[in-house]
Design a protein around this motif. Sequence first.
Motif, PDB file in Angstrom:
ATOM      1  N   PHE A   1       0.809  -1.218   0.000  1.00 50.52           N
ATOM      2  CA  PHE A   1       0.000   0.000   0.000  1.00 50.52           C
ATOM      3  C   PHE A   1       0.844   1.272   0.000  1.00 50.52           C
ATOM      4  CE2 PHE A   1      -2.787   3.229   2.036  1.00 50.52           C
ATOM      5  CZ  PHE A   1      -3.801   3.228   1.085  1.00 50.52           C
ATOM      6  N   LEU A   2       1.817   1.366   0.897  1.00 49.14           N
ATOM      7  CA  LEU A   2       2.608   2.591   0.972  1.00 49.14           C
ATOM      8  C   LEU A   2       3.570   2.723  -0.197  1.00 49.14           C
ATOM      9  CD1 LEU A   2       3.482   2.717   4.791  1.00 49.14           C
ATOM     10  CD2 LEU A   2       1.575   3.799   3.596  1.00 49.14           C
ATOM     11  N   HIS A   3       4.277   1.647  -0.510  1.00 46.80           N
ATOM     12  CA  HIS A   3       5.327   1.727  -1.526  1.00 46.80           C
ATOM     13  C   HIS A   3       4.779   1.583  -2.949  1.00 46.80           C
ATOM     14  CE1 HIS A   3       9.564   0.162  -2.903  1.00 46.80           C
ATOM     15  NE2 HIS A   3       9.174   1.238  -3.555  1.00 46.80           N
ATOM     16  N   ARG A   4       4.204   0.424  -3.248  1.00 50.37           N
ATOM     17  CA  ARG A   4       3.841   0.139  -4.638  1.00 50.37           C
ATOM     18  C   ARG A   4       2.585   0.891  -5.082  1.00 50.37           C
ATOM     19  NH1 ARG A   4       6.272  -5.949  -5.414  1.00 50.37           N
ATOM     20  NH2 ARG A   4       7.206  -6.105  -3.333  1.00 50.37           N
ATOM     21  N   TYR A   5       1.685   1.194  -4.130  1.00 50.10           N
ATOM     22  CA  TYR A   5       0.467   1.928  -4.494  1.00 50.10           C
ATOM     23  C   TYR A   5       0.611   3.425  -4.263  1.00 50.10           C
ATOM     24  CZ  TYR A   5      -4.401   3.476  -4.571  1.00 50.10           C
ATOM     25  OH  TYR A   5      -5.562   4.155  -4.851  1.00 50.10           O
ATOM     26  N   SER A   6       0.901   3.830  -3.036  1.00 50.72           N
ATOM     27  CA  SER A   6       0.921   5.261  -2.715  1.00 50.72           C
ATOM     28  C   SER A   6       2.047   5.997  -3.429  1.00 50.72           C
ATOM     29  CB  SER A   6       1.055   5.464  -1.200  1.00 50.72           C
ATOM     30  OG  SER A   6      -0.001   4.829  -0.516  1.00 50.72           O
ATOM     31  N   ALA A   7       3.253   5.433  -3.403  1.00 46.26           N
ATOM     32  CA  ALA A   7       4.408   6.122  -3.974  1.00 46.26           C
ATOM     33  C   ALA A   7       4.499   5.954  -5.484  1.00 46.26           C
ATOM     34  CB  ALA A   7       5.692   5.638  -3.313  1.00 46.26           C
ATOM     35  N   HIS A   8       4.216   4.734  -5.984  1.00 51.31           N
ATOM     36  CA  HIS A   8       4.453   4.447  -7.404  1.00 51.31           C
ATOM     37  C   HIS A   8       3.194   4.298  -8.241  1.00 51.31           C
ATOM     38  CE1 HIS A   8       8.815   4.028  -7.366  1.00 51.31           C
ATOM     39  NE2 HIS A   8       8.712   3.382  -6.204  1.00 51.31           N
ATOM     40  N   LYS A   9       2.051   4.112  -7.613  1.00 53.43           N
ATOM     41  CA  LYS A   9       0.800   3.911  -8.347  1.00 53.43           C
ATOM     42  C   LYS A   9       0.950   2.828  -9.419  1.00 53.43           C
ATOM     43  CE  LYS A   9      -2.558   6.467  -6.749  1.00 53.43           C
ATOM     44  NZ  LYS A   9      -2.056   6.637  -5.396  1.00 53.43           N
ATOM     45  N   MET A  10       1.496   1.679  -9.013  1.00 47.35           N
ATOM     46  CA  MET A  10       1.682   0.572  -9.941  1.00 47.35           C
ATOM     47  C   MET A  10       0.353  -0.072 -10.341  1.00 47.35           C
ATOM     48  SD  MET A  10       4.952  -1.309  -8.228  1.00 47.35           S
ATOM     49  CE  MET A  10       6.529  -0.458  -8.043  1.00 47.35           C
ATOM     50  N   PHE A  11      -0.677   0.162  -9.522  1.00 51.99           N
ATOM     51  CA  PHE A  11      -1.998  -0.371  -9.796  1.00 51.99           C
ATOM     52  C   PHE A  11      -3.017   0.616  -9.250  1.00 51.99           C
ATOM     53  CE2 PHE A  11       0.144  -2.435  -6.252  1.00 51.99           C
ATOM     54  CZ  PHE A  11      -0.629  -2.059  -5.172  1.00 51.99           C
ATOM     55  N   ILE A  12      -4.251   0.438  -9.631  1.00 43.42           N
ATOM     56  CA  ILE A  12      -5.326   1.295  -9.148  1.00 43.42           C
ATOM     57  C   ILE A  12      -6.349   0.436  -8.411  1.00 43.42           C
ATOM     58  CG2 ILE A  12      -5.033   3.033 -10.950  1.00 43.42           C
ATOM     59  CD1 ILE A  12      -7.345   1.802 -12.461  1.00 43.42           C
ATOM     60  N   MET A  13      -7.153   1.083  -7.570  1.00 48.89           N
ATOM     61  CA  MET A  13      -8.199   0.377  -6.844  1.00 48.89           C
ATOM     62  C   MET A  13      -9.348   1.345  -6.584  1.00 48.89           C
ATOM     63  SD  MET A  13      -6.531   0.092  -2.979  1.00 48.89           S
ATOM     64  CE  MET A  13      -4.963  -0.595  -3.509  1.00 48.89           C
ATOM     65  N   SER A  14     -10.508   0.804  -6.308  1.00 47.61           N
ATOM     66  CA  SER A  14     -11.662   1.646  -6.023  1.00 47.61           C
ATOM     67  C   SER A  14     -11.476   2.348  -4.684  1.00 47.61           C
ATOM     68  CB  SER A  14     -12.933   0.803  -5.988  1.00 47.61           C
ATOM     69  OG  SER A  14     -12.905  -0.101  -4.884  1.00 47.61           O
ATOM     70  N   LYS A  15     -12.275   3.395  -4.460  1.00 46.19           N
ATOM     71  CA  LYS A  15     -12.170   4.135  -3.207  1.00 46.19           C
ATOM     72  C   LYS A  15     -12.452   3.262  -1.986  1.00 46.19           C
ATOM     73  CE  LYS A  15     -11.170   8.189  -1.518  1.00 46.19           C
ATOM     74  NZ  LYS A  15      -9.866   8.832  -1.798  1.00 46.19           N
ATOM     75  N   PRO A  16     -13.489   2.405  -2.016  1.00 44.87           N
ATOM     76  CA  PRO A  16     -13.707   1.547  -0.842  1.00 44.87           C
ATOM     77  C   PRO A  16     -12.521   0.640  -0.537  1.00 44.87           C
ATOM     78  CG  PRO A  16     -15.681   1.613  -2.184  1.00 44.87           C
ATOM     79  CD  PRO A  16     -14.619   2.290  -2.972  1.00 44.87           C
ATOM     80  N   TRP A  17     -11.894   0.059  -1.568  1.00 41.18           N
ATOM     81  CA  TRP A  17     -10.728  -0.791  -1.330  1.00 41.18           C
ATOM     82  C   TRP A  17      -9.541   0.036  -0.851  1.00 41.18           C
ATOM     83  CZ3 TRP A  17     -10.844  -5.514  -0.100  1.00 41.18           C
ATOM     84  CH2 TRP A  17     -11.758  -6.409  -0.664  1.00 41.18           C
ATOM     85  N   GLU A  18      -9.402   1.235  -1.380  1.00 41.23           N
ATOM     86  CA  GLU A  18      -8.332   2.114  -0.901  1.00 41.23           C
ATOM     87  C   GLU A  18      -8.500   2.405   0.591  1.00 41.23           C
ATOM     88  OE1 GLU A  18      -6.797   5.673  -3.215  1.00 41.23           O
ATOM     89  OE2 GLU A  18      -7.676   6.700  -1.478  1.00 41.23           O
TER      90      GLU A  18
END
Length: 248
Positions: free
Chosen positions: A22-39
């Motif tokens: 969550f912090l590295h691959r999603y928050s910093a790099h946005k390697m993938f996307i997810m819906s707001k509820p999953w976020e």
Amino acid sequence: MYIVLIVFVVHWYLSLFCQTFFLHRYSAHKMFIMSKPWERFFYLLTYLSQGSSYLSPRAYAILHRMHHAFSDTEKDPHSPHHTKNVFTMMWETKNIYNAVLSRKRAIESQFERNYPEWRFIEKLGDSWLSRSGWALLYTAFYILAYIYLDMHWAFFFLLPVHFLMGPIHGAIVNWSGHKYGYQNFDNDDKSKNSLIFDFLMMGELFQNNHHKKPNSINFGSRWYEVDPTYPVIKMLNKLKIIEIRKKN
């Protein structure tokens, strides 16, 4: 005794998963996307798993982007090559993190963008009430384990790791991943792959590979380099919980 070890291992790896996923691959790099509820789900899971050592996704993303841009230079927020030891590196990183978190430091526009933010969890996670509450919870568990589960007194030395779980994970990656190991690529920095330790860090110690291909969801590059988080990401993609942005 075994229950204490299980709790420690679960805390270690669940917290580490939230940091790398969550912090590295999603928050910093946005390697993938997810819906707001999953976020929001993974945001909350990060808070619950890191507890007293909660790290802000916004501040983490900004510092990590700075790290890539200025890797192993004097402007790198956590390079082991510009500090005396791992403890001074952690202290200097903490100071930069707090300045970013409190918005007291000017941030370049390329770093201050496109990150998840949930102000309620941000304020809660960074409050001393929350941090102290989690620390008391960990301590109470160990006291009860000592009284009722025949836990050896030496296990109390695990408590500081629980208290500082997030920063400890970051320190291991930033120190070991830029000092020890081998290089597959010349990245004009000192990033290394610390293969022998990577099972402890869920792919995070393939730093040389990651600095070469910062948007690759698989931190392993050679056939023998196994990134344990990569198949989890692939599974979550198949389950439609996330959507991988860049195919690898």
